[in-house]
Design a protein around this motif. Structure first.
Motif, PDB file in Angstrom:
ATOM      1  N   PHE A   1     -18.666   1.580   5.295  1.00 37.69           N
ATOM      2  CA  PHE A   1     -18.505   2.604   4.264  1.00 37.69           C
ATOM      3  C   PHE A   1     -18.536   1.926   2.899  1.00 37.69           C
ATOM      4  CE2 PHE A   1     -14.521   1.485   6.335  1.00 37.69           C
ATOM      5  CZ  PHE A   1     -13.837   0.854   5.306  1.00 37.69           C
ATOM      6  N   THR A   2     -18.728   2.707   1.864  1.00 34.06           N
ATOM      7  CA  THR A   2     -18.821   2.161   0.507  1.00 34.06           C
ATOM      8  C   THR A   2     -17.437   1.861  -0.038  1.00 34.06           C
ATOM      9  OG1 THR A   2     -18.778   4.353  -0.488  1.00 34.06           O
ATOM     10  CG2 THR A   2     -20.937   3.454   0.082  1.00 34.06           C
ATOM     11  N   ALA A   3     -17.412   1.086  -1.133  1.00 33.24           N
ATOM     12  CA  ALA A   3     -16.130   0.744  -1.750  1.00 33.24           C
ATOM     13  C   ALA A   3     -15.448   1.987  -2.316  1.00 33.24           C
ATOM     14  CB  ALA A   3     -16.346  -0.287  -2.856  1.00 33.24           C
ATOM     15  N   LYS A   4     -16.237   2.940  -2.775  1.00 33.71           N
ATOM     16  CA  LYS A   4     -15.664   4.153  -3.352  1.00 33.71           C
ATOM     17  C   LYS A   4     -14.937   4.981  -2.304  1.00 33.71           C
ATOM     18  CE  LYS A   4     -16.978   8.030  -6.327  1.00 33.71           C
ATOM     19  NZ  LYS A   4     -18.107   8.719  -6.986  1.00 33.71           N
ATOM     20  N   SER A   5     -15.421   4.933  -1.070  1.00 31.59           N
ATOM     21  CA  SER A   5     -14.807   5.710   0.009  1.00 31.59           C
ATOM     22  C   SER A   5     -13.691   4.962   0.715  1.00 31.59           C
ATOM     23  CB  SER A   5     -15.882   6.100   1.036  1.00 31.59           C
ATOM     24  OG  SER A   5     -16.950   6.775   0.418  1.00 31.59           O
ATOM     25  N   SER A   6     -13.439   3.723   0.325  1.00 37.07           N
ATOM     26  CA  SER A   6     -12.446   2.909   1.014  1.00 37.07           C
ATOM     27  C   SER A   6     -11.044   3.292   0.571  1.00 37.07           C
ATOM     28  CB  SER A   6     -12.691   1.423   0.712  1.00 37.07           C
ATOM     29  OG  SER A   6     -11.646   0.642   1.230  1.00 37.07           O
ATOM     30  N   ALA A   7     -10.155   3.471   1.553  1.00 36.02           N
ATOM     31  CA  ALA A   7      -8.744   3.734   1.268  1.00 36.02           C
ATOM     32  C   ALA A   7      -7.895   2.513   1.568  1.00 36.02           C
ATOM     33  CB  ALA A   7      -8.252   4.923   2.085  1.00 36.02           C
ATOM     34  N   ARG A   8      -8.569   1.391   1.872  1.00 30.20           N
ATOM     35  CA  ARG A   8      -7.856   0.188   2.280  1.00 30.20           C
ATOM     36  C   ARG A   8      -6.963  -0.359   1.173  1.00 30.20           C
ATOM     37  NH1 ARG A   8     -11.829  -2.883   2.359  1.00 30.20           N
ATOM     38  NH2 ARG A   8     -12.529  -2.706   4.514  1.00 30.20           N
ATOM     39  N   SER A   9      -7.417  -0.309  -0.060  1.00 36.44           N
ATOM     40  CA  SER A   9      -6.714  -1.023  -1.126  1.00 36.44           C
ATOM     41  C   SER A   9      -6.391  -0.146  -2.329  1.00 36.44           C
ATOM     42  CB  SER A   9      -7.567  -2.203  -1.584  1.00 36.44           C
ATOM     43  OG  SER A   9      -8.851  -1.763  -1.973  1.00 36.44           O
ATOM     44  N   LYS A  10      -6.289   1.151  -2.148  1.00 40.96           N
ATOM     45  CA  LYS A  10      -6.026   2.044  -3.272  1.00 40.96           C
ATOM     46  C   LYS A  10      -4.516   2.191  -3.519  1.00 40.96           C
ATOM     47  CE  LYS A  10     -10.312   3.234  -4.198  1.00 40.96           C
ATOM     48  NZ  LYS A  10     -10.969   2.924  -5.477  1.00 40.96           N
ATOM     49  N   TYR A  11      -3.825   1.076  -3.599  1.00 41.03           N
ATOM     50  CA  TYR A  11      -2.387   1.097  -3.867  1.00 41.03           C
ATOM     51  C   TYR A  11      -1.977  -0.281  -4.359  1.00 41.03           C
ATOM     52  CZ  TYR A  11      -2.658  -0.767   0.886  1.00 41.03           C
ATOM     53  OH  TYR A  11      -3.004  -1.494   1.994  1.00 41.03           O
ATOM     54  N   PHE A  12      -0.750  -0.366  -4.878  1.00 42.06           N
ATOM     55  CA  PHE A  12      -0.210  -1.614  -5.402  1.00 42.06           C
ATOM     56  C   PHE A  12       0.859  -2.140  -4.443  1.00 42.06           C
ATOM     57  CE2 PHE A  12      -1.329   0.747  -9.366  1.00 42.06           C
ATOM     58  CZ  PHE A  12      -2.398  -0.051  -9.733  1.00 42.06           C
ATOM     59  N   THR A  13       0.777  -3.410  -4.121  1.00 41.53           N
ATOM     60  CA  THR A  13       1.771  -4.026  -3.234  1.00 41.53           C
ATOM     61  C   THR A  13       2.804  -4.851  -3.989  1.00 41.53           C
ATOM     62  OG1 THR A  13       0.339  -5.947  -2.903  1.00 41.53           O
ATOM     63  CG2 THR A  13       0.128  -4.131  -1.335  1.00 41.53           C
ATOM     64  N   THR A  14       2.615  -5.063  -5.288  1.00 44.43           N
ATOM     65  CA  THR A  14       3.586  -5.827  -6.076  1.00 44.43           C
ATOM     66  C   THR A  14       3.558  -5.336  -7.515  1.00 44.43           C
ATOM     67  OG1 THR A  14       4.163  -8.040  -6.898  1.00 44.43           O
ATOM     68  CG2 THR A  14       1.855  -7.648  -6.387  1.00 44.43           C
ATOM     69  N   ILE A  15       4.746  -5.152  -8.108  1.00 39.14           N
ATOM     70  CA  ILE A  15       4.874  -4.693  -9.493  1.00 39.14           C
ATOM     71  C   ILE A  15       5.981  -5.494 -10.161  1.00 39.14           C
ATOM     72  CG2 ILE A  15       4.027  -2.336  -9.087  1.00 39.14           C
ATOM     73  CD1 ILE A  15       6.910  -1.412  -8.927  1.00 39.14           C
ATOM     74  N   ASP A  16       5.951  -5.520 -11.514  1.00 38.48           N
ATOM     75  CA  ASP A  16       7.014  -6.204 -12.257  1.00 38.48           C
ATOM     76  C   ASP A  16       7.067  -5.645 -13.674  1.00 38.48           C
ATOM     77  OD1 ASP A  16       9.095  -8.168 -12.452  1.00 38.48           O
ATOM     78  OD2 ASP A  16       7.767  -9.355 -13.712  1.00 38.48           O
ATOM     79  N   TYR A  17       8.297  -5.515 -14.183  1.00 38.61           N
ATOM     80  CA  TYR A  17       8.528  -5.042 -15.547  1.00 38.61           C
ATOM     81  C   TYR A  17       8.303  -6.173 -16.556  1.00 38.61           C
ATOM     82  CZ  TYR A  17      10.648  -0.403 -14.771  1.00 38.61           C
ATOM     83  OH  TYR A  17      10.872   0.905 -14.495  1.00 38.61           O
ATOM     84  N   SER A  18       7.887  -5.797 -17.760  1.00 36.64           N
ATOM     85  CA  SER A  18       7.853  -6.747 -18.864  1.00 36.64           C
ATOM     86  C   SER A  18       9.263  -6.955 -19.400  1.00 36.64           C
ATOM     87  CB  SER A  18       6.927  -6.245 -19.976  1.00 36.64           C
ATOM     88  OG  SER A  18       7.440  -5.042 -20.529  1.00 36.64           O
ATOM     89  N   PHE A  19       9.425  -7.920 -20.301  1.00 37.28           N
ATOM     90  CA  PHE A  19      10.759  -8.278 -20.782  1.00 37.28           C
ATOM     91  C   PHE A  19      11.423  -7.136 -21.549  1.00 37.28           C
ATOM     92  CE2 PHE A  19       8.108  -8.814 -24.398  1.00 37.28           C
ATOM     93  CZ  PHE A  19       8.901  -8.698 -25.517  1.00 37.28           C
TER      94      PHE A  19
END
Length: 915
Positions: free
Chosen positions: A565-583
């Protein structure tokens, strides 16, 4: 907060594949790391990575003798020409075939490359040259080999070129048309691949080295039977009677080991050979005297280089990602670095922002210095993958959680594990959070629904926080107050008050699995990244959702080779696994199993900037569209395993695990590694953030050096007005004007012109709006300044005059105070080391009789001074040897003043087996 972050350095990876080389002065080492090029300054203890990227991993690099042009070529034959000093890309060129070797001529006018079985000679682009249509002009092509060429070597006068090939021969070529017939000679006689051929310093001899360990010496001599003709001076000798002949044969006798790489230093007649069993040897030619024989591990030595003076040798091993610089005369290591063998799981900054700590699947924890880019120490007590890292507030204690069922506390002064925390039953910990005060540490597990809380002082399990109805997936502590946020597979977030009497908390409902959480630095808000691509924000005091960011539309996800399938149709990586606040809590950075890092403005819920992690097409997920000409009914042609077609036996043998997609040995896995971000962390100094990716630890920072950013500027503020005010000795007025203009050279000039007796007066009168800028300037300037006491007097005066204001506005001064703290911490260790080194000389000078002129009464006392100095030197040499005692720890060894080179110094009570 500024959002103009740019890529500044690459940590965690020091060598991947290809050749390594020294600069002309021998102080810099150039190493290819994936599709980038890193440069290590061996004298000033610094490193940097060029910003440009290749489309594939780099196979070879070359630097011209003038040290101005760097040429790098990737696996597909695409070359990039770079101005080495300005770090700017000049030209691109496609050679359209794999390039195995690349060399500039000693005069710098030409460069030769081994392209398949042909030798191509090109003119080096020059500014002074007449205008021409293309920057690259091919000068000559030599053909004659029947198989791929392995190496090239120029003669010292740039007239001849020697090539070695897989057809078991070497050939000499001439760039002069008149000498073409005389120089077209084939050196045959080896029984295996010829790995290298080299000219002697007088160019009277040629040495060839084959893969089976044979070294042949060739000389241009008269044919046997015609020697008598040369004794009569009036007889003219026929040139046809002369030819290149083998005059000597030598063998390494390395049993089953094969030669993997070889180089020759003509000035000292030294031959350096690396074998596929990790051994390397030094020989002196033509006598073939073995000088040294050492081993750098069990894996093959893939690259070897020697600097111009012949003192330093550099070795690279791609299996371990290892890089060594060895001084063979003193038998000591100048540089000893190794990246993680496996994928990186977590990354964090020290509280002062001077170090980055990484944890990996291989069970090792490495501490990297941000300024130098080098690994300072490696902890390897964990027996399984390390999943989480956290610092105590003062930065002297580091906590780590692992799948081996332990949480460990590390002393960063003595570099040892002083506490090990375990649960009542054997469970694997997958997340970690530490109270900023360092009193307690918490960990969660997939095996249990409870959060385990330990006391750091006693090492005992003091509490288990029950309430989640599913495995705990992530934890996060607030930096200001002891608020702990936890997320679970039960789609809830819970906020705990660790030191409160009641642990009954109301869960915050989330409608998708939570992948990562982060608490705002002031402890009033928590952010959660969910599986449906949302970043949700909850007010901790009110217990309700206050904002949301939809990240699916901002994520750039690539296509894998095996995808139907194309990258546009991929649901594999449409999310964030790590986040962090700025100071300041106004921005958040997010990353995941994709090729993008997103920086968001929280109040407006808008994307400020998106960073592309890598453009390396050797990795999965970096391309939006696959190449249609390689697509077949069975899939992409790149998925076909062609290892059995390789000409080398060791390349045909596949010892890898079938289907394994993770690991540091990226070159032999049958499944391509995918680009992903496993950890993100903002620097406490607010000017950078680190991202743990498949390529290594990427550092993105704000470059203020070329930005004109005036503050509260009006028409009367000019550089000339600042200088005139300074000459009138109105120091406070001129300092404020310099800050309003925000030109660093002006601030520096005014700062150093203030007399010592006026520092307190200027500090007390400085408006508080300039206070943070002043402290930040001193913190950055003092790292390079020689005036230690002057800078410390300024810091003391500012803190004494404005201490109450700073303590009541901590959030405004966090960044600048950490810069000052970093300077004081580094200087303190340097001063302690210097006083320790000169202790005996100080005792002697203070104990001598003051009436004796010069402090030395006679030759006997003078002899005593020399003895004390020699003792200091002996002490220093012991410390240098001690630093390199362990093979698993990296550092600077053998440099003129090792203690001052190391950002981390030995304390007097340190353990002897620690750096």
């Amino acid at each position: 907060m500024k959002s103009d972050f740019r890529f500044s350095n690459l940590l965690g990876t020091v060598y991947r594949q290809g050749n390594i080389l020294f600069s002309e002065d021998g102080t810099q080492l150039i190493s290819p790391v994936g599709n980038r090029v890193s440069v290590f300054d061996l004298v000033h203890n610094k490193s940097f990575t060029f910003e440009y990227e290749h489309r594939k991993n780099i196979s070879c690099v070359a630097l011209n003798p003038q040290g101005t042009l760097l040429l790098s070529v990737d696996e597909d034959g695409r070359a990039i020409l770079v101005n080495f000093r300005a770090k700017t890309v000049l030209h691109h060129l496609n050679f359209k075939e794999k390039v195995r070797d690349l060399k500039f001529s000693p005069d710098g006018k030409l460069f030769a490359l081994a392209c398949g079985r042909f030798v191509q000679v090109w003119k080096t682009p020059e500014v002074a040259e007449d205008r021409q249509f293309a920057p690259f002009v091919r000068y000559r092509v030599h053909a004659g080999h029947f198989s791929d060429i392995i190496s090239l070597t120029w003669s010292q006068d740039s007239r001849f070129l020697v090539s070695t090939s897989k057809d078991l021969t070497a050939r000499i070529w001439s760039l002069d048309s008149e000498e073409k017939d005389l120089a077209s000679v084939t050196f045959a006689g080896h029984r295996d691949y010829v790995m290298g051929a080299f000219f002697s310093s007088d160019q009277e001899r040629i040495y060839t080295v084959s893969k089976d360990g044979a070294v042949f010496q060739w000389e241009y001599t008269i044919r046997p039977g015609y020697e008598a003709l040369g004794e009569e001076p009036e007889t003219e000798i026929d040139p046809s009677l002369y030819s290149w002949r083998i005059t000597k044969k030598n063998y390494f006798y390395a049993s089953q080991a094969r030669v993997k790489c070889v180089t020759f230093h003509a000035k000292s007649n030294m031959l350096i050979v690396g074998f596929n069993n990790g051994e390397f040897r030094l020989y002196e030619l033509p006598g073939f005297t073995l000088l040294q024989q050492l081993s750098m591990g069990q894996n093959a030595v893939n690259a070897v280089s020697v600097n111009n003076t012949g003192e330093w040798l550099a070795f690279g091993s791609s299996k371990l990602g290892q890089l060594l610089v060895y001084e063979w005369q003193s038998e000591s290591y100048i540089l000893k670095q190794q990246g993680h063998f496996d994928a990186t799981n977590a990354v964090t900054y020290s509280p002062d922002g001077s170090r980055v700590v990484t944890a990996s699947e291989d069970g090792k924890i490495k501490i990297w210095d941000v300024v130098s880019g080098f690994c300072l120490v490696t902890f390897q007590e964990h027996t399984s993958a390390v999943t989480g890292l956290a610092f105590a507030k003062k930065g002297q204690v580091l906590f780590s959680a692992s799948l081996d069922g332990t949480v460990r506390a590390w002393d960063l002064v003595r570099y040892r594990n002083f506490r090990t925390f375990t649960a009542a039953e054997r469970i694997q910990f997958n997340c970690l959070a530490a109270d900023p005060s360092g009193e307690v540490v918490c960990a969660g597990s997939v095996d249990s629904f409870a959060i385990h809380v330990w006391s750091v002082q006693t090492g005992q399990l003091v509490e288990t926080l029950d309430g989640h109805e599913g495995p705990v997936s992530c934890l996060s502590f607030s930096r200001e107050n002891s608020v702990l946020a936890s997320a679970s597979w039960d789609k809830t977030i819970r906020v705990w008050s660790i030191f409160g009497r009641s642990q009954q908390v109301e869960p915050l409902e989330v409608y998708a699995d939570v992948l990562s959480i982060a608490v705002r630095p002031d402890g009033n808000e928590v952010a959660a990244s969910t599986l449906d691509g949302q970043v949700l924000f909850f007010d901790i005091n009110e217990g309700k959702q206050v904002g949301a960011i939809d990240g699916k539309k901002d994520i750039v996800s690539g296509r894998h080779l095996e995808d139907r399938f194309t990258a546009k149709s991929s649901a594999r990586s449409k999310y964030f696994t790590t986040i962090d606040y700025s100071f300041d809590g106004l921005s958040i950075v997010a990353g995941g199993n994709n090729n993008s890092i997103c920086l968001y403005d929280i109040p407006n819920s808008v994307l400020l900037k998106r960073f592309i992690v890598s453009r390396n097409m050797s990795l999965n997920g970096t391309q939006q569209f696959l190449n249609s000409k390689k697509m077949t009914e069975a899939g992409s042609l790149d998925l076909i395993d062609r290892d059995a077609e390789n000409s080398d036996l060791e390349d045909r043998i596949d010892n890898s695990l079938p289907g394994s997609s993770r690991g540091g040995d990226l070159s032999t896995r049958r499944v391509r590694p995918a680009i992903r971000i496993t950890g993100l962390k903002f620097s406490p100094t607010s000017n950078a953030f680190a991202a743990a990716s498949t390529e290594g630890i990427l550092i993105y920072s704000v470059d203020d050096s070329l930005i004109f950013d005036p503050f509260d500027l009006d028409i009367d503020i000019t550089p000339q007005a600042v200088i005139e005010t300074l000459q009138e000795k109105e120091y406070l007025h001129s300092l404020v004007m310099a800050f309003r203009l925000n030109e660093e050279y002006l601030i520096n000039r005014v700062y150093e012109a203030v007399p010592l007796k006026d520092i307190e007066l200027v500090s007390s009168g400085l408006p508080v709006v300039y206070l943070a800028r002043m402290l930040k300037f001193i913190g950055d300037f003092a790292m390079e300044s020689q005036h230690l006491e002057f800078n410390l007097i300024w810091i003391k005066a500012l803190l004494s005059a404005h201490g109450h204001y700073i303590s009541s506005h901590k959030n405004e001064f966090g960044s600048c105070l950490r810069s000052v703290q970093r300077f004081i911490g580094r200087i303190a260790k340097d001063v302690v080391a210097a006083s320790k080194d000169n202790k005996y000389a100080y005792f002697f000078l203070t104990s001598t009789d003051g009436s004796v002129e010069g402090g030395v009464s006679d030759g006997e006392d003078h002899k005593h001074v020399n003895n004390s100095d020699s003792e200091d030197e002996a002490d220093g040499s012991e410390d240098e040897v001690l630093t390199g005692a362990s093979d698993d720890e990296e550092g600077w060894i053998g440099v003129t003043d090792t203690k001052n080179k190391l950002p981390l110094q030995l304390e007097e009570d340190s353990d002897e087996d620690l750096i």
